[in-house]
Design a protein around this motif. Structure first.
Motif, PDB file in Angstrom:
ATOM      1  N   LEU A 165       0.813  -1.211   0.000  1.00 31.91           N
ATOM      2  CA  LEU A 165       0.000   0.000   0.000  1.00 31.91           C
ATOM      3  C   LEU A 165       0.846   1.261   0.000  1.00 31.91           C
ATOM      4  N   TRP A 166       1.731   1.375   1.002  1.00 32.84           N
ATOM      5  CA  TRP A 166       2.507   2.609   1.149  1.00 32.84           C
ATOM      6  C   TRP A 166       3.864   2.480   0.463  1.00 32.84           C
ATOM      7  N   THR A 167       3.808   2.259  -0.848  1.00 30.85           N
ATOM      8  CA  THR A 167       5.019   2.145  -1.655  1.00 30.85           C
ATOM      9  C   THR A 167       5.503   3.545  -2.050  1.00 30.85           C
ATOM     10  N   ARG A 168       6.639   3.617  -2.707  1.00 33.29           N
ATOM     11  CA  ARG A 168       7.158   4.895  -3.193  1.00 33.29           C
ATOM     12  C   ARG A 168       6.313   5.402  -4.359  1.00 33.29           C
ATOM     13  N   PRO A 169       6.217   6.736  -4.569  1.00 33.98           N
ATOM     14  CA  PRO A 169       6.861   7.830  -3.822  1.00 33.98           C
ATOM     15  C   PRO A 169       6.155   8.099  -2.489  1.00 33.98           C
ATOM     16  N   ARG A 170       6.937   8.329  -1.437  1.00 35.59           N
ATOM     17  CA  ARG A 170       6.393   8.477  -0.094  1.00 35.59           C
ATOM     18  C   ARG A 170       6.599   9.886   0.443  1.00 35.59           C
TER      19      ARG A 170
ATOM     20  N   GLY B 180      -2.858   3.549   8.936  1.00 33.55           N
ATOM     21  CA  GLY B 180      -1.556   3.977   9.437  1.00 33.55           C
ATOM     22  C   GLY B 180      -0.436   3.038   9.011  1.00 33.55           C
ATOM     23  N   HIS B 181       0.731   3.227   9.638  1.00 34.47           N
ATOM     24  CA  HIS B 181       1.899   2.398   9.343  1.00 34.47           C
ATOM     25  C   HIS B 181       1.980   1.157  10.216  1.00 34.47           C
ATOM     26  N   THR B 182       1.175   1.095  11.259  1.00 38.45           N
ATOM     27  CA  THR B 182       1.393   0.103  12.315  1.00 38.45           C
ATOM     28  C   THR B 182       0.920  -1.296  11.960  1.00 38.45           C
ATOM     29  N   GLY B 183       0.167  -1.449  10.873  1.00 40.60           N
ATOM     30  CA  GLY B 183      -0.327  -2.775  10.509  1.00 40.60           C
ATOM     31  C   GLY B 183      -1.539  -3.222  11.288  1.00 40.60           C
ATOM     32  N   LYS B 184      -2.202  -2.294  11.971  1.00 43.80           N
ATOM     33  CA  LYS B 184      -3.332  -2.663  12.821  1.00 43.80           C
ATOM     34  C   LYS B 184      -4.686  -2.327  12.191  1.00 43.80           C
ATOM     35  N   ASP B 185      -4.661  -1.825  10.961  1.00 40.99           N
ATOM     36  CA  ASP B 185      -5.900  -1.502  10.261  1.00 40.99           C
ATOM     37  C   ASP B 185      -6.382  -2.696   9.440  1.00 40.99           C
ATOM     38  N   GLN B 186      -7.679  -2.666   9.094  1.00 37.95           N
ATOM     39  CA  GLN B 186      -8.294  -3.823   8.447  1.00 37.95           C
ATOM     40  C   GLN B 186      -7.704  -4.127   7.069  1.00 37.95           C
ATOM     41  N   ILE B 187      -7.348  -3.100   6.310  1.00 36.19           N
ATOM     42  CA  ILE B 187      -6.794  -3.348   4.979  1.00 36.19           C
ATOM     43  C   ILE B 187      -5.524  -4.176   5.073  1.00 36.19           C
ATOM     44  N   GLY B 188      -4.646  -3.821   6.008  1.00 40.19           N
ATOM     45  CA  GLY B 188      -3.414  -4.575   6.179  1.00 40.19           C
ATOM     46  C   GLY B 188      -3.663  -6.011   6.600  1.00 40.19           C
TER      47      GLY B 188
ATOM     48  N   GLY C 263     -12.888   1.153  -5.481  1.00 37.81           N
ATOM     49  CA  GLY C 263     -11.460   1.374  -5.705  1.00 37.81           C
ATOM     50  C   GLY C 263     -10.622   1.124  -4.475  1.00 37.81           C
ATOM     51  N   LEU C 264     -11.128   1.513  -3.299  1.00 44.95           N
ATOM     52  CA  LEU C 264     -10.381   1.297  -2.067  1.00 44.95           C
ATOM     53  C   LEU C 264     -10.415  -0.168  -1.640  1.00 44.95           C
ATOM     54  N   THR C 265     -11.532  -0.851  -1.864  1.00 40.05           N
ATOM     55  CA  THR C 265     -11.560  -2.280  -1.534  1.00 40.05           C
ATOM     56  C   THR C 265     -10.580  -3.053  -2.411  1.00 40.05           C
ATOM     57  N   ARG C 266     -10.369  -2.555  -3.640  1.00 40.71           N
ATOM     58  CA  ARG C 266      -9.412  -3.212  -4.534  1.00 40.71           C
ATOM     59  C   ARG C 266      -8.000  -3.160  -3.958  1.00 40.71           C
ATOM     60  N   MET C 267      -7.690  -2.093  -3.226  1.00 44.10           N
ATOM     61  CA  MET C 267      -6.368  -1.991  -2.604  1.00 44.10           C
ATOM     62  C   MET C 267      -6.156  -3.066  -1.552  1.00 44.10           C
ATOM     63  N   ALA C 268      -7.259  -3.575  -0.992  1.00 44.77           N
ATOM     64  CA  ALA C 268      -7.178  -4.682  -0.031  1.00 44.77           C
ATOM     65  C   ALA C 268      -7.280  -6.034  -0.718  1.00 44.77           C
TER      66      ALA C 268
END
Length: 551
Positions: free
Chosen positions: A139-144, A165-173, A232-237
């Motif tokens: 998800l959080w690839t470059r450019p950052r 966030g970055h912590t990996g605690k969200d549902q998408i991750g 579109g956002l569900t596709r990211m997951a």
């Protein structure tokens, strides 16, 4: 009362007041559950918000590997059934007297279920951070910028008002991790549910999520109503919207209680099941801070500063912004959430201080937390410059850093148990002040904070919070039950027993006010500056010590 189950709304005939002031056998009640991280706390509430009985049942949290945190969905269901039955028994009421059942719940607890609604594995609890690596990779690839992929970030902000966030605690991750590491189970998954959603399904057979809870899955389009999952956002997951539950408002009636659920809970078949809300939104209702821009503080297992607002804003570097509220037609909920608050004191009690039975015997008290209060009170303010940072599981607000960890800074031979305990109390208050100031910069300064959660039961903690924040602290009556009471009162509005949501705060009492002590102002301002410096001067060290493979 006639209740028609029809989509998101509810049609009601105001016959519900019958018996509220007459025959006690006809008096009606709400059963409200607060499904927390470690226990289900259930309350029996009358239609004015008075708590008649309360019951608690604990369940385990499993940590099979570092950064993993899981629960058995069946444990949650059993706890809800047992506490509901026990409420009826203790309250000496019949099932006919229960007008409805509703929920406040932990959030971002991911439960994959099959086509029959059977869980395919333990839930990924909200504390689970195993997906931090994959969310950076996918998800959080470059450019950052600040660790975020700039174009994806802009998309999330435009659609949802926030971002994972970055912590990996969200549902998408978690979904990304699940798809990669457990592909066979992923292939069998029919729906992803949160903890509350799973219980609602067991009660009604309907797979539904409240809009406030869905908003922090970061895949919900909140730009216009009705809120919908964004393809579109569900596709990211790596999923499609059909794998997600139907979105309804917190006050919506999900459906009538099924026959099987009635047998399990002791309630009457057909009892209305009201959607309820995530713990953050439910607590905001129960805090009594319902005016635009009024803030409340919660210290439970985790902690937060939050308030109802009419304008959506965000401070992404500090991971503060707006989520959906339980009153989506009126407000957003400005939120600064913190991963570990009261659980730091629990950790101290369980792992550092000697056995609780010895402590209780030594102090001749009934509850272990009475001893901790006494120890904290025995130390001077500032704990002789001992500083505790409460980042025991990474942090969201105010630093959004999954590498950071807790510490006791400036520990010396002069420090004793009482200094350590007070430093923990003060460190959590310092972190709360940092979160409060983050929200105040987004909106406007406040002069008072309503205080809820288990931490509010401690007089010494209330005073420390007042002194550290330099704000009047209004302790809400029955502060641990704020979330459950909040959704109970919202259910009473839905069922016609309370005229409007504006009347909810009339049923929430403040039991004591704590005023900041001027003599501690300079001390705590100095310690707060140094508290923030601990993070700023050690940020790189935390990253080196807690480096992940993808860093």
């Amino acid at each position: 009362m006639l209740v028609i189950f029809a989509g998101i709304g509810v049609t009601r005939i105001r016959a519900g007041r019958l018996g509220q002031n007459g025959d006690p056998m006809k008096k009606k009640y709400i059963v409200a559950h607060d499904m927390g991280t470690s226990a289900d706390k259930a309350i029996l509430v009358d239609m004015t918000g008075i708590i008649i009985e309360q019951v608690k049942e604990s369940y385990p949290l499993y940590h099979p590997e570092p950064d993993h945190a899981e629960q058995e969905p069946e444990d949650l269901w059993r706890a809800v059934c047992r506490t509901t039955r026990e409420l009826l028994r203790k309250g000496k009421i019949s099932a006919d007297q229960v007008a409805g059942i509703t929920f406040s719940s932990q959030t971002q607890s991911l439960i994959p279920v099959d086509s029959k609604g059977t869980p395919l594995r333990r839930s990924f609890n909200w504390l689970d951070g195993r997906s931090a690596d994959i969310i950076r990779e996918k998800l959080w690839t470059r450019p950052r910028i600040k660790g975020y992929h700039i174009f994806r970030l802009l998309k999330f902000l435009a659609v949802t008002g926030g971002a994972p966030g970055h912590t990996g605690k969200d549902q998408i991750g978690k979904i990304l991790w699940y798809r990669r590491h457990e592909p066979d189970l992923f292939a069998r998954t029919d729906r992803f549910l949160d903890a509350k959603d799973y219980i609602l399904f067991r009660l009604t057979g309907q797979m539904v999520i409240s809009s406030d809870l869905a908003s922090i899955w970061w895949m919900l389009d909140t730009r216009k109503k009705p809120f919908r999952w964004h393809e579109g956002l569900t596709r990211m997951a790596g999923i499609t919207p059909d794998l997600l539950p139907e979105v309804r408002e917190s006050g919506a009636i999900v459906g009538p209680l099924t026959d099987a659920a009635a047998d399990a809970t002791g309630l009457k078949e057909g009892t209305p099941v009201i959607n309820g809300a995530g713990d953050l939104s439910a607590a905001a209702l129960g805090s009594g801070a319902l005016e635009d821009g009024a803030f409340h503080v919660c210290i439970g297992t985790s902690g937060w500063v939050a308030g109802h607002v009419t304008r959506r804003k965000i401070d992404l570097p500090h991971y503060a912004g707006c989520i959906g509220s339980a009153l989506p037609d009126r407000y957003y909920l400005a939120m600064a959430h913190q991963e570990t608050a009261g659980i730091c004191l629990e950790w101290l009690k369980n792992n550092i201080l000697y056995h609780k039975d010895r402590l209780i015997k030594e102090a001749r008290v009934e509850e272990i937390f009475q001893i901790l209060d006494e120890l904290a009170a025995a130390s001077p303010p500032g704990a002789e410059s001992l500083v505790f940072t409460p980042w025991m599981y990474g942090e969201r607000c105010p630093v959004d850093d999954d590498h950071v960890r807790a510490s006791l800074m400036n520990l010396g031979l002069n420090h004793r148990r009482e200094h350590v305990v007070r430093a923990v109390f003060e460190g959590i208050a310092m972190n709360t002040r940092w979160a409060m100031e983050t929200l105040e910069k987004l909106y406007k300064p406040v002069t008072r904070l309503n205080f809820i959660g288990g931490g509010a039961k401690s007089d010494i903690w209330c005073q420390i919070l007042a002194d550290v924040t330099d704000r009047i602290i209004n302790r809400v009556a029955d502060p641990e039950q704020a979330g459950a009471r909040g959704v109970a009162l919202l259910a009473a509005v839905t069922l016609g027993y309370i005229d409007s949501v504006e009347k909810i705060q009339d049923h929430i009492q403040i039991d004591r006010r704590f005023v900041p002590r001027a003599e501690n102002r300079r001390l705590y301002d100095r310690l707060f500056r140094e508290f923030k410096n601990v993070y700023r001067q050690n940020k790189r060290w935390y990253r080196r010590m807690n480096r992940r493979s993808s860093d």
